[in-house]
Design a protein around this motif. Structure first.
Motif, PDB file in Angstrom:
ATOM      1  N   ALA A  49       0.834  -1.208   0.000  1.00 49.30           N
ATOM      2  CA  ALA A  49       0.000   0.000   0.000  1.00 49.30           C
ATOM      3  C   ALA A  49       0.866   1.254   0.000  1.00 49.30           C
ATOM      4  CB  ALA A  49      -0.930  -0.006   1.212  1.00 49.30           C
ATOM      5  N   TYR A  50       1.964   1.212   0.729  1.00 50.49           N
ATOM      6  CA  TYR A  50       2.891   2.354   0.724  1.00 50.49           C
ATOM      7  C   TYR A  50       3.555   2.504  -0.641  1.00 50.49           C
ATOM      8  CZ  TYR A  50       2.563   2.920   5.813  1.00 50.49           C
ATOM      9  OH  TYR A  50       2.120   3.154   7.089  1.00 50.49           O
ATOM     10  N   ALA A  51       3.953   1.381  -1.221  1.00 52.95           N
ATOM     11  CA  ALA A  51       4.593   1.437  -2.533  1.00 52.95           C
ATOM     12  C   ALA A  51       3.644   2.000  -3.580  1.00 52.95           C
ATOM     13  CB  ALA A  51       5.074   0.039  -2.927  1.00 52.95           C
ATOM     14  N   THR A  52       2.379   1.588  -3.512  1.00 48.32           N
ATOM     15  CA  THR A  52       1.379   2.097  -4.451  1.00 48.32           C
ATOM     16  C   THR A  52       1.182   3.597  -4.284  1.00 48.32           C
ATOM     17  OG1 THR A  52       0.233  -0.038  -4.477  1.00 48.32           O
ATOM     18  CG2 THR A  52      -1.022   1.876  -5.193  1.00 48.32           C
ATOM     19  N   ALA A  53       1.300   4.072  -3.038  1.00 48.63           N
ATOM     20  CA  ALA A  53       1.135   5.505  -2.769  1.00 48.63           C
ATOM     21  C   ALA A  53       2.337   6.318  -3.241  1.00 48.63           C
ATOM     22  CB  ALA A  53       0.910   5.727  -1.281  1.00 48.63           C
ATOM     23  N   GLY A  54       3.447   5.639  -3.551  1.00 49.65           N
ATOM     24  CA  GLY A  54       4.607   6.352  -4.080  1.00 49.65           C
ATOM     25  C   GLY A  54       5.839   6.340  -3.210  1.00 49.65           C
TER      26      GLY A  54
END
Length: 375
Positions: A49-54
């Motif tokens: 989820a953090y990776a998807t957020a950038g």
């Protein structure tokens, strides 16, 4: 501008200082985000989820490398910050008085340590106030914890087999946590009363449908104390309040205590004799247990039974609602950084003459600079 988000290492801490929502917002301001792997696990936020957020993910050393701002919930041990560059900000709840040695450690590392719990209670800082956001959840959870430990129903129930009386709940201390405890207990159908040394809270108690219990013949504190908290009371007032509370508490099924005085041990509100006056099966929830406790006999991290009364002393109550507590805490930190973001500099800048700056900055340039820590 590189912002690091650390995984919490303190016992019983499941919160995280940034969520995917605030990661996206900080990136929109112009920052890059690095999150320590597993940081959000306790709050049900996975690394993906953090990776998807950038954000980028990595171990602590990789996350801290070249970080300009380090975000945490509780202050990390200085020896866990290896590789952090001098001049970086550390933004978290740092417990400056209780963990003074850590503050000295941050100064030795050259960090600019910002204690978010010392945010002044002024209008423009309300959205940055971690104490209020977390206390609100603690007040709510205290009622649920009381209900779980209480062996009876909360609302009055009329059935063909007879009537069950509503639980009687008494809230001591009507700050943010106390007000939420009153509202939650009312929603569950309890008969609620409350008290506080600040006479101005009477109308707040009544507005939530609870009965105010106040000492009438001895003056309490008019209005708010320093920073919105209650202060110390006179011996005359304490004696009168103890007499009033003793008569009232013996009739209660559940008592929730929330009283704290910043920088001092929690005031003792309930004695062992008052606990003994309650009927067997009653419950007391001591939200101040980590600061010494409002209740004689409460134990941090435990539920104990004294005179047939269960005294609940959970540590770190907001962390028991980790997902919501993290969301609010992370927004507090984002609101703080965004309020001071300088577009030209590409980073937040704290003016030296600003009221917030003067309140929360603990260390700068290798020195402890906050006047509250000068003694």
């Amino acid at each position: 501008m590189r912002i690091a988000v650390l995984a919490e290492q303190a016992a019983d801490e499941r919160r995280v200082a940034a969520t995917p929502e605030t990661v996206r917002k900080l990136i929109q301001l112009g920052a890059t985000l690095a999150v320590e792997a597993g940081a959000g696990a306790g709050a049900s936020i996975d690394d993906a989820a953090y990776a998807t957020a950038g954000a980028t993910l990595g171990d602590r050393a990789a996350v801290l490398a070249d970080a300009d701002v380090v975000l945490g919930v509780q202050g990390p041990a200085p020896d866990s910050l290896g590789g952090v560059k001098p001049g970086a900000w550390l933004v978290a709840a740092l417990n400056p008085i209780g963990e003074r040695a850590r503050v000295d450690g941050y100064a030795a590392l050259g960090l600019e340590a910002l204690a978010m719990e010392w945010m002044p209670r002024i209008t423009r800082a309300q959205s940055m106030d971690i104490l209020s956001s977390q206390a609100n959840l603690a007040g709510y959870k205290s009622v649920l914890d009381a209900a779980a430990a209480y062996g009876r129903a909360f609302p009055m129930m009329m059935t063909a087999a007879g009537t069950i009386s509503a639980a009687r709940v008494f809230v001591m201390g009507v700050g943010v946590a106390g007000l939420q405890a009153i509202a939650t207990a009312r929603r569950l159908g309890a008969q609620v009363s409350a008290t506080d040394v600040r006479s101005a809270t009477r109308e707040q108690i009544q507005s939530l449908g609870a009965k105010p219990i106040f000492v009438e013949k001895v003056a309490g504190i008019e209005g708010e104390g320093a920073g919105g908290y209650a202060g110390e009371m006179s011996a005359e007032y304490r004696e009168a309040q103890a007499e009033l509370v003793s008569g009232h508490i013996a009739k209660q099924d559940i008592v929730i205590t929330t009283a704290l005085i910043p920088g001092r041990p929690a005031p003792r509100l309930i004695t062992d004799a008052q606990v003994a006056s309650m009927r067997a099966g009653s419950v007391i929830v001591d939200l101040a247990v980590e600061q010494g406790g409002n209740v004689e006999g409460s134990v941090a991290g435990e539920s104990v039974v004294r005179h047939g009364v269960t005294i609940v002393g959970h540590r770190n109550v907001p962390s028991r609602l980790a997902a919501d507590a993290s969301a609010l805490f992370a927004r507090n930190l984002y609101n703080f950084l965004a309020a001071y973001w300088d577009k030209e500099a590409g980073r937040p800048v704290l003016p030296s003459d600003d009221e917030v700056t003067q309140a929360i900055v603990l260390t700068r340039g290798g020195q402890v600079v906050n006047p509250r820590l000068s003694t």
